[in-house]
Design a protein around this motif. Structure first.
Motif, PDB file in Angstrom:
ATOM      1  N   TRP A 113       0.821  -1.200   0.000  1.00 16.29           N
ATOM      2  CA  TRP A 113       0.000   0.000   0.000  1.00 16.29           C
ATOM      3  C   TRP A 113       0.862   1.261   0.000  1.00 16.29           C
ATOM      4  O   TRP A 113       0.575   2.222  -0.717  1.00 16.29           O
ATOM      5  CB  TRP A 113      -0.945   0.011   1.197  1.00 16.29           C
ATOM      6  N   TYR A 163      -8.087   1.921  -1.082  1.00 19.09           N
ATOM      7  CA  TYR A 163      -7.516   1.218   0.077  1.00 19.09           C
ATOM      8  C   TYR A 163      -8.295  -0.050   0.428  1.00 19.09           C
ATOM      9  O   TYR A 163      -7.830  -0.853   1.237  1.00 19.09           O
ATOM     10  CB  TYR A 163      -7.501   2.171   1.271  1.00 19.09           C
ATOM     11  N   HIS A 218      -6.970  -3.140   3.209  1.00 20.39           N
ATOM     12  CA  HIS A 218      -7.386  -2.977   4.605  1.00 20.39           C
ATOM     13  C   HIS A 218      -7.365  -4.319   5.333  1.00 20.39           C
ATOM     14  O   HIS A 218      -8.070  -5.258   4.919  1.00 20.39           O
ATOM     15  CB  HIS A 218      -8.789  -2.375   4.662  1.00 20.39           C
ATOM     16  N   LEU A 231      -3.129   7.726   4.845  1.00 23.01           N
ATOM     17  CA  LEU A 231      -4.137   8.055   3.837  1.00 23.01           C
ATOM     18  C   LEU A 231      -3.950   9.441   3.229  1.00 23.01           C
ATOM     19  O   LEU A 231      -4.870   9.964   2.600  1.00 23.01           O
ATOM     20  CB  LEU A 231      -5.534   7.964   4.472  1.00 23.01           C
TER      21      LEU A 231
END
Length: 547
Positions: free
Chosen positions: A69, A117, A121, A153
């Motif tokens: 990520w 996302y 997660h 984020l």
């Protein structure tokens, strides 16, 4: 705000006003975002069964780890769909984005497009969708209090809610002690029925002494953290769920070392600082942000300082004890049951993890050990993880950012307890280390301390010899090793945590008062708390640790 300062030499060398402003990124400045505490204002160590039951980890697809990520977020792709624009979002607009393929959520007044996302997660799509199109702050706090979502984020930031920003937590501003006057005459503090702490100061030609009167007993493991650097003094005293702070720009130059003496039974803390130049001061210094305030600890964000790695000792094939040396101007008393946060910038993203300090040995030679200048952290290295490989790669003499003590565990929870049960999964053993020592050495009412230690194989058992030796030499301590993947030669208990096992081992003698501490991977903790509830242990009789 002070809470976000990363105390490097460069930051402290800036002018004094800039030292206490937070280093927000440019897009936060552009939106004039109010300061937010990190972790979340409700950050706490205890996790209630009700909160835990809502969290379920899922198996992520290959290529969807935290590191994946981070790399994806840094790829330069437009993750918001706004081509780099930041907008103000109305409640009506937020509610429109409530689908899997178009999911916005709000955390503390800031709106994020979390659609990209979803597959990354750890809690899965279902958990993230609970906050779709609404203010997800409360849901976030239930399971992610210590996660720095602003960093995680930031590439998904849509903008700011147009609704009125939440007001900052109000601190209790106490009457100031005479910082700009001559020091008061030496003597006992005046009588005061109020429970709020106060401070005084006095001096000699060579030293300055700051005395804090907490007006309550202090645990033997201590409760104070002092940071002195570049003439700035920051002192925080943790008193249960409350935090008292002294924050001063000292009037004259001082040596960057401090000593702390605590009178535990009367609740007095005395800090001694050496002057660089002999003589008398006419004032102690100028008050800085949050000076002489008394507020809930959860509303005061962590303060970090750089600590130096001085040694690393192998405990098992994948677990080490990292010894971190505090800066010369720092004294930190980490009370039993508290944890600290380690923070690092990894591939441009701030990563934070909680860890509970341990003693050098299961039963320290001297007591207490909290006043040493070093922290000992027992940490398992996950080869495919993000934070622990970074930590393991540090060379001796390199630094890592460490917060002050965090968490709500209080020794008052052990008042009148006769049977203490500690359930640990893997490195969830770390909060239990100092609890075991405390129970055996300082809490007279506890007749039995029993550790149920869950691991995969024999080679995974931390400090096994020390645990077995302690059980053999102290009849008040018992340890049960339970292995889920034992070898054929293992003769001890086998399996995983379940109702039958706990029913057999968690005995409630007539007239006893029991207390249960739990720590381990989230799935272990959640399952164990649920089982304890089935066995009629109340929420007040259980505590789940983080770190």
């Amino acid at each position: 705000m002070l809470r976000g300062i990363h105390n490097t030499e460069a930051v402290w060398s800036c002018n004094r006003m800039l030292r206490f402003k937070q280093n927000w990124s440019s897009f936060h400045n552009m939106l004039n975002i109010p300061s937010q505490s990190f972790p979340a204002p409700s950050s706490q160590q205890r996790v209630s069964p009700s909160a835990q039951s809502g969290r379920n980890k899922v198996s992520l697809k290959p290529g969807h780890s935290l590191m994946d990520w981070i790399r994806f977020a840094k790829s330069g792709k437009d993750l918001t769909g706004l081509r780099g624009r930041l907008i103000e979002v109305t409640q009506e607009e937020l509610q429109k984005h409530n689908k899997r393929e178009d999911c916005w959520t709000c955390i503390r007044g800031m709106v994020y497009n979390v659609t990209p996302y979803m597959d990354y997660h750890p809690g899965g799509e279902e958990e993230l969708m609970k906050a779709a199109g609404i203010d997800g702050t409360d849901l976030f706090d239930q399971v992610h209090r210590w996660v720095n979502y602003e960093s995680m984020l930031k590439e998904c930031l849509v903008g700011r809610m147009t609704t009125k920003a939440a007001t900052a937590s109000k601190a209790i501003i106490l009457p100031s002690s005479p910082t700009g006057l001559a020091p008061p005459a030496a003597g006992p503090p005046p009588p005061n029925k109020d429970s709020q702490p106060r401070y005084d100061w006095f001096q000699t030609d060579a030293t300055v002494h700051l005395a804090v009167y907490t007006k309550r007993k202090i645990p033997s493991s201590g409760c104070v953290t002092v940071d002195l650097k570049m003439g700035i003094l920051r002192l925080e005293v943790l008193l249960g769920k409350l935090s008292y702070m002294i924050h001063l720009d000292l009037a004259h130059e001082v040596e960057e070392n401090v000593s702390v003496h605590t009178a535990f039974s009367v609740g007095k803390i005395q800090v001694t600082i050496n002057k660089k130049t002999r003589g008398q001061w006419t004032s102690l210094g100028q008050p800085l942000e949050f000076h002489n305030t008394f507020l809930c600890k959860k509303n005061r964000g962590p303060f970090y300082r750089d600590c130096t790695l001085v040694s690393k000792m192998e405990v098992t094939h994948n677990t080490h004890v990292f010894r971190l040396q505090l800066p010369g101007g720092t004294v930190m008393h980490v009370a039993v049951g508290k944890h600290v946060y380690l923070k690092a910038i990894i591939e441009g993203t701030e990563i934070v993890r909680p860890y509970t300090p341990v003693d050098q040995n299961l039963v320290p030679v001297s007591s207490p050990s909290s006043h040493e200048s070093d922290l000992y952290l027992m940490i398992k290295i996950y080869p495919n993880g993000v934070f622990t490989p970074y930590l393991n790669s540090l060379q001796m003499g390199e630094n890592i950012s460490v917060s002050g003590p965090e968490g709500t565990f209080s020794l008052r929870l052990l008042r009148d307890v006769t049977h203490l049960y500690l359930l640990a999964g893997g490195t969830g053993f770390t909060p239990m280390v100092r609890l075991i020592s405390l129970a055996l050495r300082e809490v007279d009412t506890i007749r039995t301390t029993k550790l149920l230690f869950f691991n995969k194989q024999e080679e995974d058992i931390l400090w096994r010899c020390q645990l077995d030796d302690l059980a053999a030499n102290d009849e008040r301590f018992q340890v049960e090793h339970i292995l889920s993947e034992p070898s054929a030669s293992w003769t001890g208990r086998k399996g995983r945590v379940d109702e039958t096992l706990l029913n057999d081992l968690l005995i409630r003698p007539h007239g006893s008062k029991c207390y249960v501490g739990v720590c381990g991977p989230s799935a272990f903790t959640e399952q164990t708390l649920g089982l304890l509830k089935q066995l009629c242990f109340s929420e007040e009789e259980c505590h789940a640790f983080k770190g």
